[in-house]
Design a protein around this motif. Structure first.
Motif, short mmCIF file in Angstrom:
data_model
loop_
_atom_site.label_atom_id
_atom_site.label_comp_id
_atom_site.label_asym_id
_atom_site.label_seq_id
_atom_site.Cartn_x
_atom_site.Cartn_y
_atom_site.Cartn_z
N LYS A 95 0.83 -1.22 0.00
CA LYS A 95 0.00 0.00 0.00
C LYS A 95 0.86 1.27 0.00
CE LYS A 95 -3.75 -0.18 2.37
NZ LYS A 95 -4.75 -0.20 3.47
N TRP A 153 2.27 2.35 -3.51
CA TRP A 153 1.39 2.99 -4.49
C TRP A 153 1.49 4.52 -4.46
CZ3 TRP A 153 -0.66 0.46 -8.35
CH2 TRP A 153 -0.95 -0.89 -8.21
N LYS A 154 2.04 5.05 -3.39
CA LYS A 154 2.16 6.51 -3.28
C LYS A 154 3.34 7.04 -4.10
CE LYS A 154 0.12 6.57 1.35
NZ LYS A 154 0.32 6.93 2.79
N LYS A 155 4.22 6.16 -4.53
CA LYS A 155 5.37 6.57 -5.33
C LYS A 155 4.94 6.73 -6.79
CE LYS A 155 8.68 4.15 -2.38
NZ LYS A 155 9.76 3.12 -2.32
#
Length: 555
Positions: free
Chosen positions: A24, A27-29
């Protein structure tokens, strides 16, 4: 079917089709997010492309057969095509699975019987092929359903049939392969299997491409397409002779009666009995082929003088390094089939397109004839040659493919200049061949003169040289040095994807630029050739300096 076998099947399927999604937090990258968006978009594009082909074929076939009341023949055509494709893919997949026999042999110490191991492997191949078979049959079913509004049982029978059709082809594939594996040691050699499977796969891909090209050429003429796949065609006669396809056709055509459902049960029974019989007859032979896979026989004997001189003969350093590059590429089937072989495969595909759509291409060539009298006469074949000569992915993966041996290379008295020059020479050899084949293809298709062909070849060669230099630079700067599967160093290497997309963009961009520029006929050659030559010289000069420094940090 006991719980132990189900767990083994589940393990096989998960290990083969497992997709590792990012955590999870990952996914912010942006890099991870855009990567998976790209994968999703490409997947959808591939599915949409295949769907469009088969939808258009089936729609045209329906329109051609409807006037004579034979529209249900499209279902027989779909069932037959599905059965043939499933058999070919099942055969190739089962063959390739034997290359992992070394890993699979570790299961022999576990409490599984020979038949359970064999059944699990057949289940894995079946799951892989049922997706393809069901897709092709369901496309035809949906189109027929929309046009004819059949009863509900049509969909029930068709769906069950889609899952039953791959059973018999999968069983036959293993009934052929297992005895072969126990017949000769050649078939128990990983490289031999990969070469055989690769060439068979490409041969079938070319034949299937020919079938699709001919079908698509006749999409605008339903009557002609109906002749190819109608009741008197080879594929329909074969379908009526192949019992599972005939039963599939009956199950959907007679879906409003008990006969249709009995045909479904017949299909399931034939497939299940065939699979059970193959497991019972060849289970032990399958395990024996795994145990004996990749075994070698060592013979002690004295080398002859000729063998000794050939093995230990001294050669110039540069020649030895170049020879090493060729041998390492040719020794690994994954590298050879996905690299240098591309320059033969793509012209073969082009030839198939020409054979299948000869009339349409002649019309296009006639329309383009006035344009080809201008600079397009050498720019178009130069584009063919530039793309083909740059498509081998040799230079842009050369350091990555050496990942396991770089520490040994650094320990030898080899200068970075010699090491990288050998890699460039290897890539350039195939680029020359690719550019030549591409330009000669243009010469044949466009009927250009020798002077235009020579100009095209010169431009293509300058282009591919630049691609090799900067591709080698890219892989030197950012090599993929950690991999377990050789294909990961080539086709799964981001550098090869970057380079091939860049080549496509450059060829397309230069084509567009040529259409809007207003230069003399030879002006395009002088401008493009001058720019490419400058890039080649600058790249060779600065990369030589960079490579000497970078070599110290490669591990």
């Amino acid at each position: 079917m006991n719980a132990r076998l189900l767990k083994l099947i589940s393990l096989y399927i998960k290990s083969t089709f497992a997709i590792s999604f990012p955590a999870k937090a990952e996914w912010k990258k942006p890099k991870v997010l855009f990567k998976w968006i790209g994968i999703a978009v490409l997947t959808l594009l591939v599915i949409a492309d295949f769907s469009f082909i088969f939808i258009m074929m089936n729609l045209s076939l329906y329109d051609g057969l409807k006037p004579v009341g034979m529209q249900s023949m499209m279902l027989l055509n779909a069932a037959t095509t599905s059965a043939v494709l499933v058999f070919v893919f099942a055969f190739l997949m089962a063959l390739s699975m034997f290359s992992m026999a070394g890993i699979e042999s570790s299961f022999l110490v576990l409490p599984f019987s020979a038949r359970q191991l064999f059944a699990a492997k057949i289940a894995l191949v079946y799951v892989s092929e049922v997706i393809l078979g069901a897709f092709m049959l369901l496309v035809a079913m949906v189109i027929y359903g929309i046009k004819e509004s059949p009863p509900f049982m049509f969909y029930v029978n068709g769906l069950i049939t889609a899952f039953a059709l791959p059973l018999l082809p999968t069983a036959i594939a293993y009934a052929i392969l297992v005895p072969l594996m126990n017949t000769s040691k050649k078939f128990r050699n990983k490289n031999f299997i990969l070469y055989v499977g690769g060439f068979m796969g490409m041969g079938f891909a070319l034949l299937f491409n020919l079938y699709l090209q001919r079908s698509m050429a006749n999409v605008s003429n339903p009557a002609q397409l109906a002749l190819m796949t109608g009741p008197d065609s080879f594929i329909s006669k074969f379908g009526q002779a192949w019992i599972p396809s005939w039963l599939a056709w009956i199950s959907m055509r007679r879906s409003d009666s008990l006969t249709g459902f009995l045909a479904v049960l017949g299909n399931l029974a034939i497939g299940a009995v065939a699979v059970a019989a193959v497991i019972a007859l060849f289970g032990k032979a399958y395990v024996r082929s795994i145990q004996d896979f990749s075994e070698t026989t060592i013979r002690k004997r004295r080398l002859s003088r000729k063998e000794h001189d050939s093995l230990f003969r001294a050669s110039p350093l540069m020649l030895s390094l170049i020879r090493r590059e060729f041998r390492l590429m040719n020794r690994e089937p994954m590298y050879l089939l996905n690299g240098p072989f591309v320059i033969l495969l793509m012209p073969a595909i082009l030839a198939i397109v020409f054979i299948a759509q000869k009339d349409a291409l002649r019309e296009v060539t006639g329309v383009l004839a006035p344009m080809l009298q201008g600079p397009a006469g050498y720019l178009v074949p130069a584009g063919f040659g530039a793309f083909l000569g740059s498509s081998t992915s040799i230079a842009c993966t050369s350091v990555s493919r050496d990942a396991k041996t770089i520490p040994f290379i650094r320990s030898l008295p080899i200068t970075p200049g010699s090491y990288f020059l050998a890699k460039f020479a290897h890539a350039e050899t195939f680029s020359v061949l690719g550019a030549l084949f591409g330009c000669l293809s243009g010469l044949y298709l466009l009927k250009n003169g020798l002077a235009d062909t020579m100009l095209a070849f010169a431009l293509a060669l300058l282009f591919t040289t630049a691609v090799n230099i900067y591709g080698l630079w890219l892989d030197t700067a950012n090599p993929r040095l950690r991999w377990d599967n050789p294909i990961a160093a080539l086709k799964q290497n981001p550098n090869s994807i970057i380079v091939i997309l860049l080549v496509m963009g450059l060829v397309g961009g230069l084509g567009y630029l040529s259409s809007i520029l207003k230069l003399a006929r030879i002006g395009y050659f002088l401008v493009y050739g001058g720019i490419l030559l400058a890039l080649d010289i600058a790249g060779a000069f600065f990369f030589g300096r960079y490579a000497a420094r970078r070599m110290e940090y490669l591990e």
